[in-house]
Enzyme design. Structure first.
Site, short mmCIF file in Angstrom:
data_model
loop_
_atom_site.label_atom_id
_atom_site.label_comp_id
_atom_site.label_asym_id
_atom_site.label_seq_id
_atom_site.Cartn_x
_atom_site.Cartn_y
_atom_site.Cartn_z
CD GLU A 175 -2.86 -1.27 2.32
OE1 GLU A 175 -2.84 -0.34 3.15
OE2 GLU A 175 -3.60 -2.27 2.41
CG ASN A 216 -1.02 -6.91 -1.28
OD1 ASN A 216 -1.69 -7.51 -2.11
ND2 ASN A 216 -1.46 -6.65 -0.05
CG HIS A 252 -10.20 -5.54 1.08
ND1 HIS A 252 -10.37 -6.60 1.94
CD2 HIS A 252 -8.88 -5.21 1.16
CE1 HIS A 252 -9.22 -6.90 2.52
NE2 HIS A 252 -8.30 -6.08 2.05
CD GLU A 284 -4.81 -7.58 1.83
OE1 GLU A 284 -5.63 -6.78 2.35
OE2 GLU A 284 -3.59 -7.40 1.84
CG ASP A 286 -12.84 -8.65 2.57
OD1 ASP A 286 -12.95 -7.70 1.78
OD2 ASP A 286 -12.08 -8.62 3.55
#
Length: 520
Positions: A175, A216, A252, A284, A286
């Site tokens: 990030e 990432n 996400h 990641e 979701d």
């Protein structure tokens, strides 16, 4: 083949994979690969086949983020993590702030417990995340760049050297980009300058020459300024001969009624990254659904639709090799504590599979998502749940098929109705159909009556002209709902007063275009 504790190469489903860990893990993966043929055949006829087996047939690996309380304290959820995933990502156990929360002491007990679990279940491990601005220990002063850089270098060296034999994939930097696609302001940039990123990758390569090094980030899955910035970053690193093997596209997803994800754009973006020669991991994963008003069943179907499309994108794009879910079940999701109550994962709080789980099955098998064909109307063959908006309802069984007839109609809006509140939600388009019959030439219309926080509304779903015979009345249904949702009914209306109106079947499915059967 493998050499010592180096990378382990294996072939499954038409794609080369490499994911190393302990010797036990490598032997386990080899056994999975040798058995993938018969296991894949069994998978199509055994709905209980693990996602891990189905992914091998598709040439993918699956991962999941875990923490030690889940693995050590909840046997049901630990069993899911062991059975369905090839790779475990320590959600927090390798982050600098967790490992070295006290200066001069490295606490790796949480990671060691996860590594032991992985070895016992023939699973690989992902190193997450070596350098991240939000995981700098509180004790480290920002006043002296040389001291700061030395501490960061020591952390990277110690973490990678301690676990070199266990981990072959590292999220080196996490990030670092801002919403505009340029380097985001951070403590790392403020103290070390933007070149800290390049330095981290160079140091990681020197420490683990055989490892696969990833960058990432979030909000880089779909087209936009930040995704463009990721492409520029990869190109710049390659041109500067800074080692980067892959990118993790954090997935996400947040489903909201006012926007839909650009799936063709997402796939085109993956192709653009793949053309640069980097490996793509959907990391990641979701899917938040709490902001969709309406029924839980509809929200979970919207979630399943998104998961199906996401996994399908990866299956169809050769550069995409891995899908990692950010947690096992809704009971242990970070979203509940960081954002608010939600249900973002594949299993519910009781470890029962949700529609999203079955959507992953379908996507890995390359077959149409079952949500496109499953009748969710709640109206059974006997039509016992059908009521009427007016007139008299008569039920009968003719030719072994139940039907309802509304007689004594005194208004055109009198007709059979069904309660759709149990399955209707925002976030999806539904296909509502029925077999109906009335006098030839009479108008026919599906109408939706909504009573919610916005008042009472009547929405036309579809209309046609009656043929006098049994005919299909079908339309697409997509609504915006305003809590609280009190009642939602779909009813058939149209014929002039005095004409009977009959119905003998009702069906509701998610509306999927033919081209969406096996691709997003």
């Amino acid at each position: 083949m493998s050499r010592g504790h180096g990378p382990f190469f294996w072939w499954c489903g038409g794609r080369v994979r490499r994911w190393a860990s302990t010797a036990a893990v490598r032997l386990g993966l080899l056994g999975l690969c040798l058995g993938s043929g018969w296991r894949a055949q069994a998978a199509e006829s055994e709905p209980d086949s693990s996602l891990r087996v189905l992914a091998e047939r598709a040439g993918l690996t699956l991962g999941v983020a875990v923490d030690t309380p889940v693995l050590n304290g909840d046997p049901a959820h630990a069993a899911l993590a062991a059975r369905h995933f090839h790779v475990l990502t320590p959600e927090n156990a390798l982050k600098w702030g967790h490992v070295e929360w006290q200066q001069g002491r490295r606490d790796t007990r949480a990671f060691e417990a996860i590594a032991a679990f992985a070895a016992a279940n023939s699973q690989g491990l992902r190193g997450h995340a070596l350098v991240w601005d939000r995981e700098i220990p509180a004790w480290l002063s920002r006043d002296d760049p040389r001291v700061f850089d030395a501490a960061l270098a020591d952390h990277l060296q110690a973490t990678m050297s301690d676990h070199r034999d266990l981990i072959e994939v590292w999220d080196v930097v996490n990030e670092a980009l801002g919403p505009d696609g340029h380097r985001a302001p951070s403590s790392l940039v403020e103290v070390l300058g933007p070149s800290y990123l390049e330095t981290a990758f160079l140091r990681a390569r020197a420490e683990a020459p055989q490892a696969r090094l990833f960058y990432n980030d979030y909000a880089v899955l779909w087209p936009g300024p930040k995704a463009d910035g990721l492409v520029r970053l990869v190109k710049a690193l390659q041109q500067a001969h800074v080692p980067i093997d892959g990118v993790g596209l954090q997935s996400h997803l947040h489903l909201v009624p006012e926007g839909r994800l650009d799936w063709p754009g997402i796939r085109a973006h993956l192709r653009r990254l793949g053309a640069l020669g980097v490996e793509i991991h959907l990391s990641e994963v979701d899917v938040r659904v709490a902001d969709l008003a309406g029924a839980d069943q509809g929200r979970l179907l919207a979630q399943a639709d998104a998961v199906y499309r996401l996994v399908s994108v990866c299956r169809l794009e050769p550069a995409c090799t891995h899908v990692a879910f950010w947690g096992v079940s809704d009971r242990y999701s970070w979203i509940d504590t960081a954002i608010g109550p939600d249900d973002p994962l594949l299993w519910d709080e009781q470890a029962a599979p949700k529609p999203a789980y079955f959507a992953v099955q379908d996507a890995l098998l390359g077959r149409p998502w079952r949500g496109c064909t499953t009748n969710i109307s709640g109206v059974g063959p006997s039509l016992e749940t059908v009521t009427t908006t007016g007139g008299r309802l008569r039920r009968s069984l003719e030719s072994s098929q139940a039907e309802v007839v509304v007689t004594d109609r005194t208004a055109s809006w009198h007709g059979p109705q069904v309660d759709v509140r149990a399955w209707l939600s925002e976030g999806l388009t539904f296909r509502l159909s029925a077999e109906v019959q009335t006098a030839e030439g009479m108008p026919l219309q599906w109408t939706l009556r909504v009573v919610d926080g916005g008042g009472t509304r009547f929405l036309k779903v579809t209309e046609t002209v009656a043929t006098g015979a049994w005919q299909s009345l079908e339309g697409l249904l997509q609504v915006d709902l305003q809590p609280p949702v009190e009642t939602v009914h779909a009813y058939v209306e149209g014929p002039n007063a005095g004409h009977d109106l009959a119905l003998r079947s009702v069906s509701a499915t998610v509306a999927c275009a033919p081209s969406e059967a096996t691709s997003p």
